[in-house]
Design an enzyme around this catalytic site. Structure first.
Site, PDB file in Angstrom:
ATOM      1  N   GLU A  74       0.801  -1.268   0.180  1.00 62.52           N
ATOM      2  CA  GLU A  74      -0.136  -0.099   0.187  1.00 62.52           C
ATOM      3  C   GLU A  74       1.057   1.458  -0.145  1.00 62.52           C
ATOM      4  OE1 GLU A  74      -4.146  -1.463   2.067  1.00 62.52           O
ATOM      5  OE2 GLU A  74      -2.449  -1.284   3.439  1.00 62.52           O
ATOM      6  N   ASP A 104     -11.901  -5.831  -2.998  1.00 62.82           N
ATOM      7  CA  ASP A 104     -12.793  -7.203  -2.763  1.00 62.82           C
ATOM      8  C   ASP A 104     -14.138  -6.876  -2.374  1.00 62.82           C
ATOM      9  OD1 ASP A 104     -10.699  -7.260  -0.241  1.00 62.82           O
ATOM     10  OD2 ASP A 104     -12.718  -7.973   0.121  1.00 62.82           O
TER      11      ASP A 104
HETATM   12  N1  ADE Z   1      -9.004  -5.179   3.344  1.00 67.89           N
HETATM   13  C1  ADE Z   1      -9.457  -5.438   2.313  1.00 67.89           C
HETATM   14  N2  ADE Z   1     -10.200  -6.164   2.226  1.00 67.89           N
HETATM   15  C2  ADE Z   1     -10.517  -6.628   3.172  1.00 67.89           C
HETATM   16  C3  ADE Z   1     -11.368  -7.731   3.736  1.00 67.89           C
HETATM   17  N3  ADE Z   1     -12.432  -8.517   3.156  1.00 67.89           N
HETATM   18  N4  ADE Z   1     -11.531  -7.781   5.184  1.00 67.89           N
HETATM   19  C4  ADE Z   1     -10.604  -6.974   6.004  1.00 67.89           C
HETATM   20  N5  ADE Z   1      -9.876  -6.062   5.478  1.00 67.89           N
HETATM   21  C5  ADE Z   1      -9.831  -5.914   4.043  1.00 67.89           C
END
Ligand code: ADE
Length: 229
Positions: free
Chosen positions: A13, A197
């Site tokens: 990041e 996601d």
């Molecule tokens: N950061 C990016 N995706 C995530 C997820 N599904 N759960 C927790 N932190 C995240």
């Protein structure tokens, strides 16, 4: 502002930011690396905390108390909760909470501890600048609530709980704890995330696929915001 802290959770990041700013003095402290640089007359410290609320609290406090940063910006990726958010879209947090903080057994609401707050507000001034930058550059950025917890969320069941309980738009693992630290130390802050996601059954595959591209989307926007500070 005299000194700006820029945080991410993972090396991936902050890598695009390190590439952008190019030259640093590296200071090692508390088993971590802090990259000091300057940009357009602004002193900047960049670090990735490592994943989760404990490490991110440590890094945020270190940047404020040891490095004397007086404004903190966070860039990284998040899981979408709001169904209108797609991979690569950006969220800026108006407020943040800790979805896994639970003393409901004693009659308190989820996310609350006595003396604390369920939702911590981010800096209105920084949000205003971020929105102006998004408009000027024609970027899709939504403002919303980010929920933080020490869990990689990968089920609709947990995601639905977080949405219903906190009205959250996105979730991740550091913003809420950074917010608590900045709020306690009176440091204006801003948490920016690009979606990697949907926090569902495919979240781990999507995360692996989109971590780099979404981290870059977030960091490109962050640099544009810094240009306007
Ligand atoms: N950061 C990016 N995706 C995530 C997820 N599904 N759960 C927790 N932190 C995240």
């Amino acid at each position: 502002m005299t000194k700006l802290a820029i945080m991410g959770a993972m090396q991936e990041e902050i890598d695009p930011l390190l590439e952008f700013f190019k030259e640093y003095k590296v200071v090692e402290y508390a088993d971590n690396k802090y990259y000091e640089t300057s940009y357009k007359g602004l002193d900047i410290v960049i670090a990735h905390s490592k994943i989760g609320k404990v490490f991110s609290s440590l890094t945020a406090s270190t940047m404020i108390q040891k490095f004397s940063c007086d404004t903190l910006l966070f860039s990284g990726v998040a899981g979408a909760v709001n169904p209108n958010l797609n991979i690569g879209d950006m969220v800026i947090a108006t407020q943040l909470c800790q979805h896994d903080l639970d003393i409901t057994a004693f009659g308190h609401p989820n996310g609350y501890v006595p003396g604390g707050k369920v939702l911590v507000d981010s800096s209105k001034e920084l949000l205003k600048i971020a929105k102006e930058v998004a408009q000027k550059n024609n970027l899709k950025v939504i403002e919303g609530i980010i929920a933080t917890g020490d869990q990689f969320v990968h089920s609709n069941e947990r995601k639905d709980f977080i949405e219903k309980t906190f009205n959250a738009d996105a979730l991740e693992m550091e913003g809420g704890s950074v917010a608590v630290v900045c709020d306690a130390l009176n440091v204006p802050f801003f948490i920016l995330r690009a979606i990697s996601d949907s926090a569902n059954g495919e979240a781990n595959f999507d995360f692996d696929e989109f971590l780099h591209s979404s981290a870059k989307i977030s960091s490109d926007y962050l640099v544009k915001i810094i240009d306007e500070l």
